[in-house]
Design a protein around this motif. Structure first.
Motif, PDB file in Angstrom:
ATOM      1  N   LEU A   1       0.764  -1.355  -0.136  1.00 40.04           N
ATOM      2  CA  LEU A   1      -0.209  -0.154  -0.166  1.00 40.04           C
ATOM      3  C   LEU A   1       0.848   1.498  -0.040  1.00 40.04           C
ATOM      4  CD1 LEU A   1      -2.698  -1.078   2.719  1.00 40.04           C
ATOM      5  CD2 LEU A   1      -2.862  -0.754   0.116  1.00 40.04           C
ATOM      6  N   LEU A   2       1.881   1.325   0.891  1.00 36.73           N
ATOM      7  CA  LEU A   2       2.106   2.937   1.195  1.00 36.73           C
ATOM      8  C   LEU A   2       3.697   2.821  -0.878  1.00 36.73           C
ATOM      9  CD1 LEU A   2       4.578   1.872   4.983  1.00 36.73           C
ATOM     10  CD2 LEU A   2       2.423   4.139   3.835  1.00 36.73           C
TER      11      LEU A   2
ATOM     12  N   CYS B   1       2.714   2.462  -3.315  1.00 38.05           N
ATOM     13  CA  CYS B   1       2.548   2.965  -4.532  1.00 38.05           C
ATOM     14  C   CYS B   1       2.303   4.363  -4.476  1.00 38.05           C
ATOM     15  CB  CYS B   1       0.134   2.119  -4.088  1.00 38.05           C
ATOM     16  SG  CYS B   1       0.360   0.794  -4.906  1.00 38.05           S
ATOM     17  N   LEU B   2       2.002   4.364  -3.132  1.00 36.74           N
ATOM     18  CA  LEU B   2       1.727   6.035  -3.121  1.00 36.74           C
ATOM     19  C   LEU B   2       3.947   7.028  -3.076  1.00 36.74           C
ATOM     20  CD1 LEU B   2       0.012   6.438   0.280  1.00 36.74           C
ATOM     21  CD2 LEU B   2      -0.617   6.556  -1.908  1.00 36.74           C
ATOM     22  N   GLN B   3       5.089   5.602  -2.996  1.00 40.39           N
ATOM     23  CA  GLN B   3       6.679   6.565  -3.661  1.00 40.39           C
ATOM     24  C   GLN B   3       5.909   7.217  -4.862  1.00 40.39           C
ATOM     25  OE1 GLN B   3       7.528   6.966   0.005  1.00 40.39           O
ATOM     26  NE2 GLN B   3       9.307   6.011  -0.278  1.00 40.39           N
ATOM     27  N   PHE B   4       6.046   6.124  -4.985  1.00 38.55           N
ATOM     28  CA  PHE B   4       5.353   6.604  -7.257  1.00 38.55           C
ATOM     29  C   PHE B   4       4.810   7.858  -7.773  1.00 38.55           C
ATOM     30  CE2 PHE B   4       7.230   1.868  -6.588  1.00 38.55           C
ATOM     31  CZ  PHE B   4       8.633   2.093  -7.023  1.00 38.55           C
ATOM     32  N   VAL B   5       4.622   8.395  -6.589  1.00 39.05           N
ATOM     33  CA  VAL B   5       3.409   9.735  -6.568  1.00 39.05           C
ATOM     34  C   VAL B   5       3.961  10.695  -7.318  1.00 39.05           C
ATOM     35  CG1 VAL B   5       1.377  11.122  -6.258  1.00 39.05           C
ATOM     36  CG2 VAL B   5       1.237   8.597  -5.887  1.00 39.05           C
TER      37      VAL B   5
ATOM     38  N   ARG C   1       9.872  14.202   2.956  1.00 45.28           N
ATOM     39  CA  ARG C   1       9.845  14.173   4.218  1.00 45.28           C
ATOM     40  C   ARG C   1       9.250  12.565   4.514  1.00 45.28           C
ATOM     41  NH1 ARG C   1       9.755  16.897  10.148  1.00 45.28           N
ATOM     42  NH2 ARG C   1      12.197  18.081   9.473  1.00 45.28           N
ATOM     43  N   PHE C   2       8.220  12.761   4.174  1.00 43.92           N
ATOM     44  CA  PHE C   2       7.106  11.243   4.358  1.00 43.92           C
ATOM     45  C   PHE C   2       7.562  10.570   3.399  1.00 43.92           C
ATOM     46  CE2 PHE C   2       3.584   8.835   2.125  1.00 43.92           C
ATOM     47  CZ  PHE C   2       2.878   8.366   3.342  1.00 43.92           C
ATOM     48  N   HIS C   3       8.045  10.497   2.597  1.00 44.52           N
ATOM     49  CA  HIS C   3       8.218  10.165   1.085  1.00 44.52           C
ATOM     50  C   HIS C   3       9.849   8.765   1.967  1.00 44.52           C
ATOM     51  CE1 HIS C   3       9.749   8.170  -2.157  1.00 44.52           C
ATOM     52  NE2 HIS C   3      11.630   8.159  -2.438  1.00 44.52           N
ATOM     53  N   ARG C   4      10.755   9.710   2.745  1.00 44.88           N
ATOM     54  CA  ARG C   4      11.890   8.979   3.388  1.00 44.88           C
ATOM     55  C   ARG C   4      11.334   8.260   4.763  1.00 44.88           C
ATOM     56  NH1 ARG C   4      14.284  14.673   3.055  1.00 44.88           N
ATOM     57  NH2 ARG C   4      13.612  14.385   4.908  1.00 44.88           N
ATOM     58  N   ILE C   5      10.789   8.652   5.497  1.00 46.27           N
ATOM     59  CA  ILE C   5      10.555   7.862   6.321  1.00 46.27           C
ATOM     60  C   ILE C   5       9.347   6.339   5.572  1.00 46.27           C
ATOM     61  CG2 ILE C   5       8.717   7.760   8.250  1.00 46.27           C
ATOM     62  CD1 ILE C   5       9.525  10.673   8.901  1.00 46.27           C
TER      63      ILE C   5
END
Length: 348
Positions: free
Chosen positions: A103-104, A106-110, A119-123
């Motif tokens: 789930l997470l 999928c959001l990384q590729f936005v 920061r959200f991308h790194r964490i």
């Protein structure tokens, strides 16, 4: 004079065009094909992970233990998962970790999310790495029995897990070194490889139907697993009398040969068909994903070059890379080229 063509068609597409542009700006994709690839592939992984998430609860994973319940896995798989110990711990660990990671991911590729919330991308990336490692450990615990535990299935899951974890590792290392072009490549590899489990299921449907139509395919299933599916010793012996030695305790690990077909609406035969086809389907799916991904990476090589140039000054500033001297034939240094990450540009 002929009447003018109506502009209604172009007007009707106005709101649609504006909506698409708003979606572009919100998500951050600059090219149409990248948006559609994310919607199809990323959306598929997100939907699959979200749909399977309830299976973390054993009441949903192995619902057949209660009256009228249905298993969330292939027929007979819960024979092992309901036994306390290695396989039960392994399946819970696998599902509880790898599904949230999917789930997470999928959001990384936005792109828009990466730019607006680095920061959200790194964490999130750190959390995905930990969850994926634990989830892979759970997969390794159940591979001996999963989908029949045949050698081709064990080899498939071993290669897939290794490729996934190695890609994640290089993605993490290159991200820490600010090699964002390489980070993009390795993270794409990791999740495109893992996404082959979705394509596997599509190939599996065709494979199971194919061997059922062809006929003559058989698989050896443990009598204990057959009895678990049949839910009755009498029903098991009626179909597979060779399992008598299992019930007497003479041969606890006895297997019976089962026809692999889905056309008789027999759950035991369905399990045999799935076990017979699973490994092959996985290898086909993985090969398709590997080949298509490498074509995509070559087709979008300009994006990797853009990222390399973009992050080159930052790498130099952080001391992660030594400055390159962009010299001309006259021995002059083109400082502007260095700032742009291009050490080959001549001074004009």
């Amino acid at each position: 004079m002929p009447p003018k063509a109506s502009s209604g068609s172009s007007t009707s597409f106005g709101p649609l065009t504006k909506s698409i542009r708003r979606l572009y700006r919100l998500i951050g994709f600059s090219k149409t094909y990248n948006l559609w690839l994310w919607l199809v592939l990323g959306g598929g992984l997100f939907t699959f992970s979200a749909a399977r998430l309830p299976n973390v609860h054993f009441g949903n994973l192995c619902g057949s233990v209660r009256e009228g319940g249905v298993d969330g896995v292939a027929p007979g798989e819960c024979f092992y998962y309901l036994q306390p110990g290695r396989y039960q711990i392994g399946i819970v660990l696998h599902l509880a970790c790898i599904l949230p990671a999917g789930l997470l991911a999928c959001l990384q590729f936005v792109p828009g999310l990466r730019r607006r919330a680095p920061r959200f991308h790194r964490i999130s990336g750190y959390a995905i790495a930990v969850l994926s490692t634990l989830g892979s450990a759970g997969s390794a615990m159940i591979v001996r029995r999963s989908m029949g535990g045949t050698l081709d299935t064990q080899a498939l899951l071993g290669v897939l897990t290794t490729a996934f974890l190695v890609s994640l590792y290089f993605g993490y290392v290159t991200g820490m070194r600010m090699q964002i072009d390489e980070h993009r490549t390795w993270m794409l590899r990791a999740w495109v490889y893992s996404g082959s489990i979705l394509t596997l299921r599509i190939v599996l449907v065709f494979a199971v139907i194919s061997i059922s139509l062809t006929g003559g395919y058989y698989s050896a299933l443990p009598c204990g697993k057959i009895n678990f599916i049949k839910k009755s010793e009498n029903a098991t012996l009626a179909s597979y009398p060779e399992c008598a030695a299992f019930f007497s305790g003479e041969k606890p690990e006895l297997h019976a040969v089962v026809e692999a077909t889905v056309f008789n609406r027999d759950a035991v035969q369905m399990a045999a068909a799935i076990n017979q086809s699973f490994g092959m389907s996985g290898w086909v799916a993985l090969a398709l994903h590997v080949v298509c991904l490498e074509f995509y990476l070559r087709y979008t090589s300009d994006e990797g070059e853009r990222l390399r140039k973009m992050y080159y000054p930052r790498r130099v500033a952080l001391g992660l890379e030594k400055p390159l001297k962009a010299s001309t034939s006259d021995g002059l240094v083109n400082e502007k080229a260095i700032a742009n990450g291009d050490s080959t540009k001549k001074l004009e």
